[in-house]
Design an enzyme around this catalytic site. Structure first.
Site, PDB file in Angstrom:
ATOM      1  CB  SER A 112      -0.915  -0.003   1.217  1.00 54.23           C
ATOM      2  OG  SER A 112      -0.144   0.168   2.384  1.00 54.23           O
ATOM      3  CE  LYS A 113      -2.895   3.217  -0.682  1.00 54.60           C
ATOM      4  NZ  LYS A 113      -3.891   2.588   0.122  1.00 54.60           N
ATOM      5  NE  ARG A 114       0.602   0.354   5.929  1.00 52.69           N
ATOM      6  CZ  ARG A 114       1.196  -0.751   6.321  1.00 52.69           C
ATOM      7  NH1 ARG A 114       2.426  -0.710   6.765  1.00 52.69           N
ATOM      8  NH2 ARG A 114       0.580  -1.894   6.253  1.00 52.69           N
ATOM      9  CG  HIS A 115       4.425  -1.145   1.943  1.00 47.14           C
ATOM     10  ND1 HIS A 115       3.092  -1.504   1.927  1.00 47.14           N
ATOM     11  CD2 HIS A 115       4.952  -1.704   3.051  1.00 47.14           C
ATOM     12  CE1 HIS A 115       2.839  -2.252   2.988  1.00 47.14           C
ATOM     13  NE2 HIS A 115       3.937  -2.388   3.684  1.00 47.14           N
ATOM     14  N   GLY A 116       5.689   3.050  -0.050  1.00 50.15           N
ATOM     15  CA  GLY A 116       6.351   3.799  -1.118  1.00 50.15           C
ATOM     16  C   GLY A 116       5.427   3.933  -2.312  1.00 50.15           C
TER      17      GLY A 116
END
Length: 463
Positions: free
Chosen positions: A239-243
């Site tokens: 998801s977004k928090r992984h880049g």
RNA sequence: GCUCCCCUCGUCUAGUGGCCUAGGACGGUGCCCUCUCACGGCACAAACACGGGUUCGAAUCCCGUUGGGAGCACCA
């Protein structure tokens, strides 16, 4: 002529084309090309709240960038509403639907209650025994099979059995009259004669419910293949928090489409010990049997390595074309295409991204370089200036700035002073590029040419 | 909680009962190359989740356990 296999990629335009979606598209595409089948693109836009035109464009652009083309479509589900309505009508006639008047709040309460009791939160069928002609807003539910089993024969996971009592009575038409996903996929996959449904394994649990619909309609069931998920470093779904998750972000960061494709295909698929595959090789070597069952962690370092591999393979002319948008962004103006290509080529060994490649060529494109103070202090001290002056004299006499001739001039200077190559090359590098990192010094000089080389050298010699 | 899926180096994986002293790749470490940084070359460290079976023999087959993931929406 036998009819070929038919595949589809069916994204919903509620976000950009992300890494997981791209891989699903890729595997469908590979299978389609491998079997000389048909690739179909279908946009699942029945969620009017979240679907947007921008996301549709973004998805199409992403697919195009990756080179994943399609033979039919894009079809839009919102343009096919009538077909879904007809199918709901059919189910109604078969007595397999009922109106549900329960509000979202009531359903939410029921779910909480069941969850608190430790049970699976499925709908209790209350409205099934309620008057079907009430003057209240309603949605339509599909009356699911409540006994027996449904088996999903999956090309990747094998045969998976579900107890029908686990199945919920799906909402197939919302209160606003629009049909929902599980009905639309089935109707469309049948209408579009899809032979193989290849999708993320987050859909595995949906398959038995969809199979029930196929059965009730009397339609043939397609082959299923559920691809394992792509996970982040913490093993949670990417998801977004992984880049970066949007494919187009990778383009902006300077990745090559063939690198992303090559990286993505190796996440869950392998062919012996091979790592690098051209598009043609992939089409030739791909097979669904070699697709793994377990989820894979997205490893940015490996992607970077694959990307650097492909950058190294490019010719100067190709690099120039690829780097163009990045050069423009940096304000670097290309006056001589051949020389600019050569400058890019001189840096490709150390660039993992197109953005890095362009950064590395700043010494070539900038008219005026700024000498890094630290580099000046270390490499342009008085004794080093003296050495450069000696070199300057030699260079003035050099007609053609070829690497060979330049090396000669260096060696002569070194021979006369007893210094080593490093003693001269590093100060020269600082004088010409402003920093301590660059391509080989002779290459840099040849690239800059005699005039610019001597001008920069002159400027560096006066502190 | 319930249902389903999954488990080989840190990561991606090879491996389908003896070829395994478990191979490759990324990343890591060291050495070499060298005008810097890289590239490249060589080498090293690093894994069969656990416990039971079956078998002359198991990473490979069976059973169980732990662990991870997904789903359980009037989202797709």
């Amino acid at each position: 002529m036998s009819e070929g296999f038919r595949f589809r990629f069916a994204p919903s335009p509620t976000g950009n084309l992300h890494i997981g979606g791209a891989r699903t598209a890729l595997f469908n595409w590979l299978f389609a090309r491998k079997t000389k089948g048909t690739m179909i693109l279908r946009i699942e836009d029945t969620d009017r709240e979240r679907s947007t035109q921008e996301y549709i464009h973004s998805i199409l652009e992403g697919l195009e960038w990756l080179g994943l083309d399609w033979d039919e479509g894009p079809y839009y589900q919102m343009e096919r509403i009538e077909t879904y309505k007809e199918h709901i009508e059919k189910l109604l006639k078969q007595g397999r639907t009922y109106r549900c008047y329960c509000t979202t709040e009531i359903l939410e309460q029921k779910r909480k209650l069941l969850l608190a009791k430790g049970e699976k939160p499925k709908y209790d069928r209350q409205c099934r025994s309620v008057d079907q002609n009430l003057d209240k807003p309603y949605c339509i539910r599909f009356l699911a099979e409540s006994s027996g089993q449904t088996v999903v024969n999956d090309l990747i996971k094998g045969s998976v059995t579900f107890n029908n009592e686990e199945m919920d009575d799906l909402v197939i038409q919302r209160t606003d009259g629009t049909p929902t996903y599980n009905l639309c996929v089935v109707v469309d996959d049948v209408a579009m004669k899809i032979s193989h449904v290849i999708r993320g394994d987050d859909h595995l649990n949906n398959s038995p419910r969809q199979i029930q619909l196929y059965s009730v309609f009397g339609y043939p069931i397609p082959a299923f293949a559920h691809l394992p998920m792509i996970l982040g470093a913490d093993k949670a779904r990417l998801s977004k928090r992984h880049g970066a998750t949007s494919v187009l972000e990778y383009r902006e960061q300077g990745y090559l489409p063939e690198a992303l494709i090559n990286f993505l295909v190796r996440l869950g698929w392998s062919h012996g010990d091979d790592e690098i595959f051209s598009r043609e090789e992939l089409v030739q070597k791909f097979s669904i049997e070699a697709v793994g069952k377990s989820g894979g962690i997205f490893n940015p370092e490996k992607l970077l390595w694959v990307n650097s591999h492909y950058i190294k393979e490019k010719t100067n002319a190709e690099l120039l074309t690829l780097a163009r948008p990045f050069l423009d962004k940096a304000g670097f103006i290309v006056k001589d295409a051949e020389a600019a290509g050569a400058a890019l080529g001189s840096c490709k060994e150390k660039a993992k991204l197109l953005t890095e490649l362009v950064q590395g060529t700043g010494f070539y494109f900038k008219e005026e370089i700024v000498i890094d103070p630290q580099a000046r202090a270390k490499f342009l001290a008085p004794n080093q200036i003296e050495l450069l002056k000696k070199l300057h004299e030699k260079l003035g006499a050099v007609e053609n700035f070829t690497e060979e001739r330049l090396k000669q001039a260096f060696e002569e200077t070194l021979g006369e002073t007893g210094k080593k190559m490093g003693d001269l090359a590093q100060p020269m590098r600082v004088a010409l590029t402003g920093g301590t990192i660059s391509p080989g010094i002779f290459e840099v000089m040849a690239l800059l040419g005699k005039v610019r080389t001597l001008t920069r050298l002159d400027r560096a010699l006066v502190p």
